[in-house]
Design an enzyme around this catalytic site. Structure first.
Site, PDB file in Angstrom:
ATOM      1  N   ASN A 153     -40.194 -33.994 -19.487  1.00 51.18           N
ATOM      2  CA  ASN A 153     -39.667 -34.019 -20.818  1.00 51.18           C
ATOM      3  C   ASN A 153     -39.801 -35.157 -21.378  1.00 51.18           C
ATOM      4  O   ASN A 153     -39.695 -36.432 -20.651  1.00 51.18           O
ATOM      5  CB  ASN A 153     -38.069 -33.465 -20.866  1.00 51.18           C
ATOM      6  CG  ASN A 153     -36.998 -34.289 -19.977  1.00 51.18           C
ATOM      7  OD1 ASN A 153     -37.544 -34.637 -18.686  1.00 51.18           O
ATOM      8  ND2 ASN A 153     -35.882 -34.275 -20.434  1.00 51.18           N
ATOM      9  N   GLU A 173     -38.660 -37.415 -24.584  1.00 52.87           N
ATOM     10  CA  GLU A 173     -37.635 -37.503 -25.847  1.00 52.87           C
ATOM     11  C   GLU A 173     -38.139 -38.411 -26.849  1.00 52.87           C
ATOM     12  O   GLU A 173     -38.955 -39.284 -26.851  1.00 52.87           O
ATOM     13  CB  GLU A 173     -36.165 -37.950 -25.110  1.00 52.87           C
ATOM     14  CG  GLU A 173     -35.855 -36.904 -24.411  1.00 52.87           C
ATOM     15  CD  GLU A 173     -34.518 -36.886 -23.772  1.00 52.87           C
ATOM     16  OE1 GLU A 173     -33.785 -38.121 -23.943  1.00 52.87           O
ATOM     17  OE2 GLU A 173     -33.903 -35.942 -23.210  1.00 52.87           O
ATOM     18  N   CYS A 176     -39.698 -30.449 -24.069  1.00 52.07           N
ATOM     19  CA  CYS A 176     -39.077 -30.139 -23.016  1.00 52.07           C
ATOM     20  C   CYS A 176     -40.375 -30.138 -22.024  1.00 52.07           C
ATOM     21  O   CYS A 176     -41.655 -29.890 -22.143  1.00 52.07           O
ATOM     22  CB  CYS A 176     -38.673 -28.520 -22.671  1.00 52.07           C
ATOM     23  SG  CYS A 176     -37.064 -28.289 -23.628  1.00 52.07           S
ATOM     24  N   GLU A 235     -41.407 -28.022 -19.587  1.00 49.19           N
ATOM     25  CA  GLU A 235     -42.111 -27.024 -19.429  1.00 49.19           C
ATOM     26  C   GLU A 235     -43.249 -26.563 -20.592  1.00 49.19           C
ATOM     27  O   GLU A 235     -44.302 -26.226 -20.184  1.00 49.19           O
ATOM     28  CB  GLU A 235     -41.030 -25.709 -19.540  1.00 49.19           C
ATOM     29  CG  GLU A 235     -40.394 -25.499 -18.324  1.00 49.19           C
ATOM     30  CD  GLU A 235     -38.781 -26.414 -18.799  1.00 49.19           C
ATOM     31  OE1 GLU A 235     -39.084 -27.245 -19.460  1.00 49.19           O
ATOM     32  OE2 GLU A 235     -37.963 -25.740 -18.102  1.00 49.19           O
ATOM     33  N   CYS A 239     -35.311 -23.281 -21.004  1.00 51.28           N
ATOM     34  CA  CYS A 239     -34.321 -23.074 -22.308  1.00 51.28           C
ATOM     35  C   CYS A 239     -35.115 -21.917 -23.036  1.00 51.28           C
ATOM     36  O   CYS A 239     -36.382 -21.734 -22.859  1.00 51.28           O
ATOM     37  CB  CYS A 239     -34.288 -24.331 -23.146  1.00 51.28           C
ATOM     38  SG  CYS A 239     -35.976 -24.841 -24.109  1.00 51.28           S
ATOM     39  N   CYS A 286     -38.736 -22.633 -24.660  1.00 49.41           N
ATOM     40  CA  CYS A 286     -39.810 -22.656 -23.378  1.00 49.41           C
ATOM     41  C   CYS A 286     -39.957 -21.069 -22.813  1.00 49.41           C
ATOM     42  O   CYS A 286     -41.204 -21.018 -22.518  1.00 49.41           O
ATOM     43  CB  CYS A 286     -39.081 -23.660 -22.307  1.00 49.41           C
ATOM     44  SG  CYS A 286     -39.165 -25.319 -22.693  1.00 49.41           S
TER      45      CYS A 286
HETATM   46  N1  THU Z   1     -35.232 -30.068 -21.406  1.00 52.21           N
HETATM   47  C1  THU Z   1     -36.167 -29.674 -20.687  1.00 52.21           C
HETATM   48  O1  THU Z   1     -37.118 -30.680 -20.595  1.00 52.21           O
HETATM   49  N2  THU Z   1     -36.434 -28.145 -20.315  1.00 52.21           N
HETATM   50  C2  THU Z   1     -35.407 -27.329 -20.607  1.00 52.21           C
HETATM   51  O2  THU Z   1     -35.789 -25.980 -20.404  1.00 52.21           O
HETATM   52  C3  THU Z   1     -34.056 -27.575 -20.866  1.00 52.21           C
HETATM   53  C4  THU Z   1     -34.025 -29.138 -21.596  1.00 52.21           C
HETATM   54  C5  THU Z   1     -35.120 -31.325 -21.703  1.00 52.21           C
HETATM   55  C6  THU Z   1     -35.029 -31.506 -23.286  1.00 52.21           C
HETATM   56  C7  THU Z   1     -34.337 -32.800 -23.279  1.00 52.21           C
HETATM   57  O3  THU Z   1     -35.040 -33.793 -23.092  1.00 52.21           O
HETATM   58  C8  THU Z   1     -33.475 -32.932 -22.101  1.00 52.21           C
HETATM   59  O4  THU Z   1     -33.757 -31.980 -21.245  1.00 52.21           O
HETATM   60  C9  THU Z   1     -31.895 -32.442 -22.392  1.00 52.21           C
HETATM   61  O5  THU Z   1     -31.799 -31.290 -23.352  1.00 52.21           O
END
Ligand code: THU
Length: 160
Positions: A62, A64, A73, A75, A112, A115
């Site tokens: 991920n 940010e 994310c 994925e 999520c 994704c």
């Molecule tokens: N996140 C992911 O990388 N994958 C997911 O399927 C769920 C959330 C990340 C996004 C964000 O940077 C952090 O987790 C918190 O939501």
């Protein structure tokens, strides 16, 4: 009116020792990717490793952003890279590891909804299932034999 039931079957491995070696190696790559995540805001680090049918392993984590919704994310970082670099390859499986810097994550963390929708696009395109394995930092690992299993009533190109 009639009731319609939707069922999904998942498989649960008790710990890493129970995983087949090939999956365990991919999980190690997902963990390594997770350790390079850029998640200064949520402190929630996620790594994903994909195996393609040409033998390539693609990883992502991920990313940010100070403007929160601009982040991405793990994925989708991984699958979009795979789609951009190997447009003709099929994704055989995706393995995901997630860990919070605030507490030990022992719950398996599924992808999520956004994704799932993104992964589904590739599953529909390639006309073959993408296996998904996901875990926290330690503990159980959950396996789904396909993305479709994680996203009933998917929105896909068939309706466009
Ligand atoms: N996140 C992911 O990388 N994958 C997911 O399927 C769920 C959330 C990340 C996004 C964000 O940077 C952090 O987790 C918190 O939501």
């Amino acid at each position: 009116m009639k009731e319609v039931k939707i069922e999904s079957t998942l498989y649960v491995f008790e710990n890493l020792d129970e995983l087949p070696e090939e999956i365990s190696l991919l999980m190690q790559k997902a963990v390594k990717a997770r350790e390079n995540a850029y998640a200064p805001y949520s402190k929630f680090h996620v790594g994903a490793a994909l195996l393609l049918d040409n033998g390539e392993v693609i990883t992502g984590n991920n990313q940010e952003n100070a403007s929160y919704p601009s982040g991405l994310c793990a994925e989708r970082t991984a699958i979009y890279y795979a789609g951009s670099q190997y447009p003709g390859a099929k994704v055989l499986r995706m393995v995901i590891s997630a860990a919070s810097k605030r507490q030990t994550t022992i719950t398996p963390i599924p992808p999520c909804g956004a994704c799932r929708q993104a992964i589904s696009e590739y599953e529909v395109k390639q006309e073959s299932p993408i296996e998904v394995y996901f875990m926290g930092e330690k503990g159980k690992i959950v396996k789904s034999n396909s993305l479709a299993n994680l996203l009933p009533l998917v929105f896909d190109k068939s309706v466009l």
